[in-house]
Design an enzyme around this catalytic site. Structure first.
Site, short mmCIF file in Angstrom:
data_model
loop_
_atom_site.label_atom_id
_atom_site.label_comp_id
_atom_site.label_asym_id
_atom_site.label_seq_id
_atom_site.Cartn_x
_atom_site.Cartn_y
_atom_site.Cartn_z
N ARG A 243 33.05 33.71 45.86
CA ARG A 243 31.64 34.02 46.08
C ARG A 243 31.18 35.10 45.11
O ARG A 243 31.92 36.06 44.84
CB ARG A 243 31.40 34.51 47.52
CG ARG A 243 31.40 33.39 48.55
CD ARG A 243 30.15 32.51 48.43
NE ARG A 243 30.17 31.39 49.36
CZ ARG A 243 30.65 30.17 49.09
NH1 ARG A 243 31.15 29.89 47.90
NH2 ARG A 243 30.62 29.23 50.00
N GLU A 272 22.49 33.43 42.92
CA GLU A 272 22.35 32.03 42.47
C GLU A 272 20.98 31.47 42.82
O GLU A 272 20.49 31.76 43.91
CB GLU A 272 23.44 31.18 43.13
CG GLU A 272 24.83 31.54 42.65
CD GLU A 272 25.92 30.75 43.37
OE1 GLU A 272 25.60 29.71 43.96
OE2 GLU A 272 27.06 31.19 43.33
N HIS A 290 28.37 26.63 39.97
CA HIS A 290 28.86 26.46 41.35
C HIS A 290 29.25 25.01 41.64
O HIS A 290 28.67 24.36 42.51
CB HIS A 290 27.81 26.95 42.36
CG HIS A 290 28.40 27.27 43.70
ND1 HIS A 290 27.89 28.22 44.54
CD2 HIS A 290 29.49 26.74 44.36
CE1 HIS A 290 28.62 28.27 45.65
NE2 HIS A 290 29.59 27.38 45.55
P1 NAP Z 1 40.52 30.85 53.75
O1 NAP Z 1 41.54 29.78 53.94
O2 NAP Z 1 39.84 31.40 54.94
O3 NAP Z 1 41.23 32.03 52.92
C1 NAP Z 1 40.66 33.29 52.78
C2 NAP Z 1 41.74 34.30 52.36
O4 NAP Z 1 41.11 35.56 52.19
C3 NAP Z 1 42.86 34.54 53.36
O5 NAP Z 1 44.08 34.67 52.64
C4 NAP Z 1 42.50 35.87 54.02
O6 NAP Z 1 43.62 36.62 54.41
C5 NAP Z 1 41.88 36.55 52.84
N1 NAP Z 1 40.98 37.65 53.24
C6 NAP Z 1 39.89 37.60 54.02
N2 NAP Z 1 39.31 38.81 54.11
C7 NAP Z 1 40.09 39.63 53.37
C8 NAP Z 1 40.04 41.00 53.08
N3 NAP Z 1 39.07 41.77 53.58
N4 NAP Z 1 40.99 41.52 52.26
C9 NAP Z 1 41.98 40.74 51.74
N5 NAP Z 1 42.08 39.42 52.01
C10 NAP Z 1 41.15 38.89 52.81
O7 NAP Z 1 39.35 30.34 52.80
P2 NAP Z 1 39.42 29.23 51.64
O8 NAP Z 1 39.20 27.86 52.19
O9 NAP Z 1 40.64 29.46 50.81
O10 NAP Z 1 38.11 29.60 50.82
C11 NAP Z 1 37.98 30.86 50.18
C12 NAP Z 1 36.55 31.05 49.74
O11 NAP Z 1 36.30 30.18 48.64
C13 NAP Z 1 35.49 30.61 50.77
O12 NAP Z 1 35.20 31.61 51.68
C14 NAP Z 1 34.30 30.26 49.92
O13 NAP Z 1 33.50 31.42 49.84
C15 NAP Z 1 34.91 29.94 48.56
N6 NAP Z 1 34.69 28.56 48.12
C16 NAP Z 1 33.98 28.32 46.99
C17 NAP Z 1 33.80 27.03 46.55
C18 NAP Z 1 33.04 26.73 45.28
O14 NAP Z 1 32.34 25.72 45.23
N7 NAP Z 1 33.16 27.54 44.27
C19 NAP Z 1 34.34 25.95 47.26
C20 NAP Z 1 35.06 26.23 48.43
C21 NAP Z 1 35.23 27.53 48.85
P3 NAP Z 1 44.46 36.29 55.74
O15 NAP Z 1 45.03 34.92 55.53
O16 NAP Z 1 45.52 37.32 55.79
O17 NAP Z 1 43.49 36.34 56.88
#
Ligand code: NAP
Length: 324
Positions: A243, A272, A290
């Protein structure tokens, strides 16, 4: 054909009024919309006032206190994205409105796109394409567009959830060693890839390529700023497919312009679709619009999950992928 007499007496449930982002229409078929009276709402239309019981918005539509107020019958916000920073979760919870997202199905496509950005930034792909198209390429030269060789380097993952881990699983193929920072240890991921868990300071100091995979939240907003950029290895590459809010863009532009960073590959931005003019002008950047999850297959799955969440809640069963 003889129909059972009772068939004629069954009450037909009225279709339930729902709002769905018009851009999703191409990815849904009529069988998924059974029992729904759909109003297709395009991005440029404001959220209307009315009796709709569900809304399936894209990330571009803010759903906050005002929207929840003008949709008094709303039961579910089925966000068509894995992120949900466009929804006021506190306001929704207070109103008793469920919020769902579309996790899982975007993982592999976003991990692929992250690697596209890593390779494009490390190997200066866009500059190469521009040179060829400009007609100014004068032929092979040993010092032309030298980039970062990935083999033997460190890939740092800030966040090792679904997408962070999927990015990490691709790294051994490129000969990269993995470090990651996350709130909890990921034993299976470490076993599978040899990744090592470190704190943020060590991650910044040791990563040759730092890739962001934490969600946008009050704790992560601006986590990449002048100070943390200053702790990054000189010449390192920053990748962001998570993000835009994670990065202070002015500070990133400074780090690129001064030459402290070797490059940045970005898919997401703070405002964006506006892009900070200094980022647009900064050297060694690969800027994408994006498109992290933009594959036909993923879009269909996202739309299907969002609508399945609506169907489930309207049928009185729990949502499939609730945010809380
Ligand atoms: P996810 O499975 O929820 O993974 C998030 C990770 O972030 C987890 O490892 C979590 O740690 C860690 N985290 C959360 N808060 C934190 C903090 N304060 N400090 C350190 N680590 C923290 O999410 P995901 O499916 O991988 O997606 C990640 C992000 O990618 C989404 O939230 C979205 O914003 C973005 N995204 C972008 C696109 C795009 O089109 N560019 C597409 C899809 C997703 P823990 O496991 O220890 O809780």
């Amino acid at each position: 054909m003889v129909l059972h007499p009772l068939r004629h007496e069954l009450p037909i449930a009225p279709a339930q009024p729902v709002l769905i982002a018009a851009e999703l229409q191409a990815f849904l078929d009529s069988s998924q919309l059974t029992g729904l009276d759909v109003t297709w709402l395009s991005t440029d239309q404001p959220t209307p006032r009315g009796e709709w019981v569900a809304i399936v918005p894209l990330l571009s539509r803010w759903v906050g206190g005002t929207e929840l107020k003008i949709l008094p019958k709303l039961r579910i916000v089925a966000n068509c994205a894995v992120g949900y920073n466009n929804v006021d979760l506190v306001a929704a919870e207070m109103r008793g409105v469920l919020v769902t997202n579309t996790p899982g199905v975007l993982t592999e496509s976003t991990a692929d796109l992250t690697w596209a950005l890593i390779l494009a930034t490390a190997r200066r792909l866009v500059e190469g394409v521009d040179l060829v198209r400009s007609g100014k390429w004068t032929g092979w030269h040993p010092e032309q567009l030298l980039g970062l060789e990935l083999r033997g380097k460190v890939l740092g993952l800030l966040g090792a959830g679904r997408i962070g881990q999927a990015v990490g699983r691709r790294a051994p193929g490129f000969g990269m060693r993995i470090l990651y920072a996350a709130r909890g240890a990921k034993a299976d991921f470490e076993k599978e890839t040899g990744a090592g868990r470190v704190d943020l300071q060590q991650l910044l100091a040791e990563s040759d390529v730092l890739s962001l995979h934490v969600p946008a939240s009050p704790e992560t907003k601006g986590i990449i700023n002048a100070e943390t950029l200053g702790h990054m290895k000189p010449g390192a590459i920053l990748i962001n497919t998570a993000r835009g809010d994670l990065i202070r863009e002015e500070a990133l532009a400074n780090a690129l312009t001064s030459g402290h960073l070797g490059g940045a590959g970005l898919d997401v931005y703070t405002e964006e679709p506006a892009i900070h003019p200094r980022l647009l002008a900064a050297p060694r950047t690969v800027l994408l619009p994006h498109i992290g999850s933009a594959t036909e297959e993923t879009r269909r799955k996202m739309a299907a999950i969002a609508v399945a969440n609506v169907q489930s809640v309207l049928a009185g069963t729990p949502p499939l992928t609730p945010v809380f």
